[in-house]
Write a protein that holds these residues in place. Structure first.
Motif, PDB file in Angstrom:
ATOM      1  N   ALA A  36       0.946  -1.067   0.214  1.00 44.34           N
ATOM      2  CA  ALA A  36       0.010  -0.208  -0.189  1.00 44.34           C
ATOM      3  C   ALA A  36       0.802   1.324  -0.064  1.00 44.34           C
ATOM      4  CB  ALA A  36      -0.950   0.112   1.222  1.00 44.34           C
ATOM      5  N   CYS A  37       1.825   1.342   0.595  1.00 47.34           N
ATOM      6  CA  CYS A  37       2.870   2.432   0.825  1.00 47.34           C
ATOM      7  C   CYS A  37       3.417   2.715  -0.492  1.00 47.34           C
ATOM      8  CB  CYS A  37       3.907   2.246   1.711  1.00 47.34           C
ATOM      9  SG  CYS A  37       3.549   2.386   3.590  1.00 47.34           S
ATOM     10  N   ILE A  38       3.848   1.691  -1.193  1.00 49.96           N
ATOM     11  CA  ILE A  38       4.272   1.717  -2.635  1.00 49.96           C
ATOM     12  C   ILE A  38       3.431   2.485  -3.550  1.00 49.96           C
ATOM     13  CG2 ILE A  38       5.690   0.763  -4.607  1.00 49.96           C
ATOM     14  CD1 ILE A  38       6.894  -1.247  -2.301  1.00 49.96           C
ATOM     15  N   ALA A  39       2.021   1.581  -3.611  1.00 48.17           N
ATOM     16  CA  ALA A  39       1.185   2.069  -4.257  1.00 48.17           C
ATOM     17  C   ALA A  39       0.739   3.359  -4.187  1.00 48.17           C
ATOM     18  CB  ALA A  39      -0.119   1.177  -4.432  1.00 48.17           C
ATOM     19  N   MET A  40       0.749   3.938  -2.883  1.00 49.82           N
ATOM     20  CA  MET A  40       0.475   5.360  -2.776  1.00 49.82           C
ATOM     21  C   MET A  40       1.474   6.494  -3.566  1.00 49.82           C
ATOM     22  SD  MET A  40      -1.288   5.538   1.010  1.00 49.82           S
ATOM     23  CE  MET A  40      -0.248   4.615   2.044  1.00 49.82           C
ATOM     24  N   GLY A  41       2.585   5.971  -4.023  1.00 50.72           N
ATOM     25  CA  GLY A  41       3.394   6.683  -4.509  1.00 50.72           C
ATOM     26  C   GLY A  41       4.368   7.542  -3.649  1.00 50.72           C
ATOM     27  N   PRO A  42       5.258   8.277  -4.411  1.00 52.17           N
ATOM     28  CA  PRO A  42       6.257   9.174  -3.791  1.00 52.17           C
ATOM     29  C   PRO A  42       5.688  10.380  -3.008  1.00 52.17           C
ATOM     30  CG  PRO A  42       6.238   9.498  -6.303  1.00 52.17           C
ATOM     31  CD  PRO A  42       5.500   8.250  -5.903  1.00 52.17           C
ATOM     32  N   GLY A  43       6.435  10.544  -1.955  1.00 54.02           N
ATOM     33  CA  GLY A  43       5.932  11.644  -1.197  1.00 54.02           C
ATOM     34  C   GLY A  43       5.026  11.203   0.055  1.00 54.02           C
ATOM     35  N   ARG A  44       4.425   9.924  -0.344  1.00 55.44           N
ATOM     36  CA  ARG A  44       3.470   9.293   0.962  1.00 55.44           C
ATOM     37  C   ARG A  44       4.019   8.147   1.540  1.00 55.44           C
ATOM     38  NH1 ARG A  44      -2.818   9.894  -0.162  1.00 55.44           N
ATOM     39  NH2 ARG A  44      -2.789   9.666   2.141  1.00 55.44           N
ATOM     40  N   THR A  45       5.115   7.459   0.755  1.00 61.72           N
ATOM     41  CA  THR A  45       5.696   6.504   1.378  1.00 61.72           C
ATOM     42  C   THR A  45       6.931   6.540   2.204  1.00 61.72           C
ATOM     43  OG1 THR A  45       7.362   6.488  -0.512  1.00 61.72           O
ATOM     44  CG2 THR A  45       5.231   4.943  -1.068  1.00 61.72           C
ATOM     45  N   SER A  46       7.155   5.672   2.904  1.00 63.96           N
ATOM     46  CA  SER A  46       8.318   5.804   3.856  1.00 63.96           C
ATOM     47  C   SER A  46       9.209   4.649   3.438  1.00 63.96           C
ATOM     48  CB  SER A  46       7.678   5.817   5.336  1.00 63.96           C
ATOM     49  OG  SER A  46       8.875   5.747   6.096  1.00 63.96           O
ATOM     50  N   ASP A  47      10.333   4.989   2.777  1.00 70.95           N
ATOM     51  CA  ASP A  47      11.248   3.826   2.293  1.00 70.95           C
ATOM     52  C   ASP A  47      11.753   3.477   3.484  1.00 70.95           C
ATOM     53  OD1 ASP A  47      10.649   4.557  -0.512  1.00 70.95           O
ATOM     54  OD2 ASP A  47      12.192   6.151  -0.263  1.00 70.95           O
ATOM     55  N   ARG A  48      12.156   4.172   4.433  1.00 69.35           N
ATOM     56  CA  ARG A  48      13.108   3.529   5.765  1.00 69.35           C
ATOM     57  C   ARG A  48      11.845   2.650   6.592  1.00 69.35           C
ATOM     58  NH1 ARG A  48      16.236   8.790   6.647  1.00 69.35           N
ATOM     59  NH2 ARG A  48      18.259   8.103   6.817  1.00 69.35           N
ATOM     60  N   LEU A  49      10.802   2.941   6.500  1.00 68.37           N
ATOM     61  CA  LEU A  49       9.727   2.082   7.288  1.00 68.37           C
ATOM     62  C   LEU A  49       9.466   0.767   6.518  1.00 68.37           C
ATOM     63  CD1 LEU A  49       7.717   1.889   9.507  1.00 68.37           C
ATOM     64  CD2 LEU A  49       5.937   2.669   7.961  1.00 68.37           C
ATOM     65  N   ILE A  50       9.611   0.701   5.235  1.00 69.11           N
ATOM     66  CA  ILE A  50       9.630  -0.521   4.326  1.00 69.11           C
ATOM     67  C   ILE A  50      10.756  -1.359   4.485  1.00 69.11           C
ATOM     68  CG2 ILE A  50       9.250  -1.433   1.924  1.00 69.11           C
ATOM     69  CD1 ILE A  50       7.658   1.229   1.152  1.00 69.11           C
ATOM     70  N   SER A  51      11.960  -0.820   4.628  1.00 69.24           N
ATOM     71  CA  SER A  51      13.118  -1.518   4.722  1.00 69.24           C
ATOM     72  C   SER A  51      13.129  -2.122   6.053  1.00 69.24           C
ATOM     73  CB  SER A  51      14.236  -0.472   4.326  1.00 69.24           C
ATOM     74  OG  SER A  51      14.381  -0.143   3.380  1.00 69.24           O
ATOM     75  N   SER A  52      12.570  -1.371   7.131  1.00 69.95           N
ATOM     76  CA  SER A  52      12.770  -1.790   8.511  1.00 69.95           C
ATOM     77  C   SER A  52      11.856  -2.930   8.749  1.00 69.95           C
ATOM     78  CB  SER A  52      12.364  -0.656   9.587  1.00 69.95           C
ATOM     79  OG  SER A  52      13.146   0.436   9.287  1.00 69.95           O
ATOM     80  N   THR A  53      10.537  -2.833   8.170  1.00 74.41           N
ATOM     81  CA  THR A  53       9.527  -3.876   8.372  1.00 74.41           C
ATOM     82  C   THR A  53      10.207  -5.280   7.607  1.00 74.41           C
ATOM     83  OG1 THR A  53       7.990  -2.121   8.074  1.00 74.41           O
ATOM     84  CG2 THR A  53       7.199  -4.532   7.834  1.00 74.41           C
ATOM     85  N   LEU A  54      10.407  -4.947   6.455  1.00 75.44           N
ATOM     86  CA  LEU A  54      11.342  -6.095   5.639  1.00 75.44           C
ATOM     87  C   LEU A  54      12.207  -6.868   6.547  1.00 75.44           C
ATOM     88  CD1 LEU A  54      10.331  -7.503   3.031  1.00 75.44           C
ATOM     89  CD2 LEU A  54      12.214  -6.084   1.830  1.00 75.44           C
ATOM     90  N   ALA A  55      12.856  -5.924   6.971  1.00 80.36           N
ATOM     91  CA  ALA A  55      14.310  -6.493   7.816  1.00 80.36           C
ATOM     92  C   ALA A  55      13.715  -7.340   8.982  1.00 80.36           C
ATOM     93  CB  ALA A  55      15.209  -5.237   8.497  1.00 80.36           C
ATOM     94  N   ILE A  56      12.744  -7.034   9.670  1.00 83.81           N
ATOM     95  CA  ILE A  56      11.959  -7.808  10.909  1.00 83.81           C
ATOM     96  C   ILE A  56      11.622  -8.955  10.386  1.00 83.81           C
ATOM     97  CG2 ILE A  56      10.152  -7.602  12.499  1.00 83.81           C
ATOM     98  CD1 ILE A  56      10.824  -4.488  12.643  1.00 83.81           C
ATOM     99  N   LEU A  57      10.817  -9.010   9.119  1.00 88.22           N
ATOM    100  CA  LEU A  57      10.400 -10.102   8.778  1.00 88.22           C
ATOM    101  C   LEU A  57      11.478 -11.207   8.465  1.00 88.22           C
ATOM    102  CD1 LEU A  57       7.787  -9.010   6.356  1.00 88.22           C
ATOM    103  CD2 LEU A  57       7.470  -9.546   8.585  1.00 88.22           C
ATOM    104  N   TRP A  58      12.720 -10.803   8.021  1.00 90.17           N
ATOM    105  CA  TRP A  58      14.017 -11.723   7.513  1.00 90.17           C
ATOM    106  C   TRP A  58      14.348 -11.986   8.882  1.00 90.17           C
ATOM    107  CZ3 TRP A  58      15.875 -13.857   3.090  1.00 90.17           C
ATOM    108  CH2 TRP A  58      15.221 -13.509   2.112  1.00 90.17           C
ATOM    109  N   LEU A  59      14.458 -11.125   9.852  1.00 92.78           N
ATOM    110  CA  LEU A  59      15.014 -11.627  11.244  1.00 92.78           C
ATOM    111  C   LEU A  59      14.321 -12.706  11.831  1.00 92.78           C
ATOM    112  CD1 LEU A  59      16.147  -8.086  12.488  1.00 92.78           C
ATOM    113  CD2 LEU A  59      17.669 -10.066  12.078  1.00 92.78           C
ATOM    114  N   TRP A  60      12.970 -12.515  11.719  1.00 91.66           N
ATOM    115  CA  TRP A  60      11.874 -13.372  12.351  1.00 91.66           C
ATOM    116  C   TRP A  60      12.283 -14.869  11.840  1.00 91.66           C
ATOM    117  CZ3 TRP A  60       8.514 -13.788  16.337  1.00 91.66           C
ATOM    118  CH2 TRP A  60       7.548 -15.055  16.312  1.00 91.66           C
ATOM    119  N   ILE A  61      12.114 -14.831  10.426  1.00 93.09           N
ATOM    120  CA  ILE A  61      12.199 -16.069  10.051  1.00 93.09           C
ATOM    121  C   ILE A  61      13.345 -16.865  10.054  1.00 93.09           C
ATOM    122  CG2 ILE A  61      12.302 -17.229   7.682  1.00 93.09           C
ATOM    123  CD1 ILE A  61      10.221 -14.997   6.341  1.00 93.09           C
TER     124      ILE A  61
END
Lengths: 222, 311
Positions: A36-61
């Protein structure tokens, strides 16, 4: 050759799913939020938030699925777990700390390929598993299961305005090869095909233009 | 419901066997005594004898924490002992197999014949000692009968430990293993120079490379031989199971392909035992059947090879 049968593999995954339920729903919702963040386009996305979330998922797995569950039947999972943890750390460092990942949907080949893979990882995987008669707790969800999460990650990395650093591709590539070979041996053809597509996706990411022609609209880029 | 091929053949066999008056002898529990004593071979270094059929645990006992699958393996292991089996072989490389073997052994009141065999499979002496102690705990044993160095990984370091442990009585026998036909030169060298009791290698009716050097070397140096992959990891069944057994199979007391393949492996004069793996009680009975009755002589062994190669 794998030291276990498909029956045992499914059993281990079912035990993992039961142990973490309903966290897989939260992991899946985290993936949907990233889309959803990416679909909403630039200016409204939070690249750092996406990276952090993705990182947490890899750490968890890495820490939970590989080291605490799959490792009981597969010795190499100790190393796979550490590799997934490393991938999580690299995503945090590259994306959250150094802000080198800029996520944008661009209507080029990589963008369309990424969108298709996102759809497969987030929606097709659970729908196919559910229609196959699996209980909800036994479904592989993006966010908590390694294979759809790897597909999801590659899809996300296809949706970057600038080519992501190649060190972020090593662990997904290794997992795609290992999981693909394992799926083939266990007779899970669709998963073997999915992992082959991931290898193609990694090749596309790897050869993306170093700098995108499209505006990134990121005023705070370092 | 339409009966499957296996049901029909079993029913046909039962009818034929009943006519011959042998049904009860063959299928009654603990009736193997009527088949004669279980075949045993001696361990050259001590003269102790062990049954010619043991049990491997690769894949079959790696069932993780699944209680239902563990219960099934418990029945398989109980059948193994009921049929006169003794040697169980495992490895830390086999996932949860050692843990599951230990789980089953702890639930068995009667396992007097157990001959425990596992492997050390890691680098460095320190990690090796740690791994072997962990294996003892997983199996629930104070000591192993046989500890083998898996695929010769860091064998110098582990052999030093095992020599010391053997002197102290912490392990009864020491061995080395190889598979896939790898490192035969190294295996031969270790057999010749080091005081090992056992060597484990791959040998079956199609993979006979060990006949050239390893088996003669084992006989020459007085090493017991454990045969792994006697069914070529099941590939022999995939290839030959659709064919009927030769009409002369009863001459070596074979009633199924499993016994045919196993009797070929254990009839080599240098072989001490074979360790087929299975997850099914019925297959365990078939396998253990190879430990009874007549074995092929050299002439019959050639006939067996010719037969399967022409199928």
């Amino acid at each position: 050759m794998l030291p276990f049968t498909k029956e045992v593999y499914d059993s281990v995954f079912a035990q993992y799913s039961a142990a973490i339920w309903p966290l897989q729903i939260i992991g899946w919702l985290a993936c949907v939020s990233m889309v959803a963040c990416i679909a909403m386009g630039p200016g409204r996305t939070s690249d750092r938030l996406i990276s952090s979330t993705l990182a947490i998922l890899w750490l968890w797995i890495g820490a939970v699925y590989h080291l605490q569950h799959l490792a009981s039947i597969l010795w190499i999972s100790d190393f796979l777990g550490l590799a997934f943890v490393l991938q999580g750390i690299m995503l945090l460092w590259t994306g959250a700390v150094r802000n080198q990942l800029v996520f944008r949907y661009l209507s080029n080949f990589a963008g369309i390929f990424g969108a298709v893979l996102l759809t497969v990882a987030v929606f097709a995987y659970p729908i196919i598993a559910w229609s196959d008669g699996r209980p909800l707790a036994g479904v592989q969800f993006s966010g908590t299961a390694p294979t759809p999460t790897t597909i999801f990650t590659c899809a996300i990395l296809l949706l970057t305005a600038v080519r992501p650093p190649r060190h972020l591709l090593a662990v997904p590539l290794a997992w795609a090869i290992i999981a693909g070979a394992a799926a083939w041996e266990l007779g899970i053809t669709e998963e073997a095909i999915a992992m082959s597509v991931v290898v193609v996706a990694i090749a596309v990411i790897s050869f993306k233009a170093r700098q995108s022609q499209a505006p990134t609209s990121r005023p705070c880029a370092e | 419901m339409q009966p499957n091929k296996q049901d029909v053949s079993r029913r046909t066999f039962l009818a034929s066997a009943a006519a011959l008056g042998v049904t009860c002898q063959f299928f009654a529990p603990n009736a193997f005594a009527s088949r004669g004593p279980i075949l045993k071979r001696s361990i050259p270094s001590t003269g102790e004898t062990i049954p010619v059929i043991g049990m491997g645990t690769w894949i079959t006992f790696n069932v993780g924490k699944n209680e239902a699958l563990r219960a099934k393996r418990l029945k398989v292991l109980q059948t193994f002992f009921d049929e006169g089996g003794a040697m169980i072989d495992s490895s830390p490389m086999y996932g949860s197999s050692e843990e599951v073997v230990g789980y089953c052994l702890r639930r068995m009141p009667n396992k007097p014949s157990l001959f425990s065999a596992t492997k050390v499979w890691t680098v460095s002496q320190w990690l090796g000692i740690r791994q072997m102690k962990k294996s003892e705990a997983l199996w629930g044993l104070d000591r192993f009968d046989l500890m083998q160095i898996h695929n010769l990984l860091d064998w110098q370091a582990h052999l030093e430990t095992l020599k010391e442990w053997k002197t102290q009585g912490r392990v009864r026998y020491v061995g080395i293993t190889t598979s896939h036909g790898r490192r035969h030169d190294d295996v031969e060298r270790v057999m010749a120079k080091e005081p090992i009791d056992f060597v484990q290698l791959t040998y079956n009716i199609l993979d006979r490379a060990a006949e050239k050097r390893l088996l003669p070397a084992a006989a020459e140096h007085g090493r017991a031989v454990i045969v792994n992959r006697p069914f070529r990891r099941g590939a022999l069944f995939d290839r030959f199971d659709r064919h009927p057994l030769p009409e002369w199979a009863p001459e070596i007391d074979c009633t199924n392909w499993a016994q045919f393949f196993l009797k070929f492996a254990i009839s080599h004069p240098a072989v001490t035992c074979a360790i087929p793996a299975t997850s099914q009680v019925a297959h365990m009975r078939e396998n253990m059947g190879a430990a009874y009755g007549r074995l092929p002589d050299a002439k019959m062994r050639k006939r067996m090879i010719t037969f399967v190669e022409n199928l």
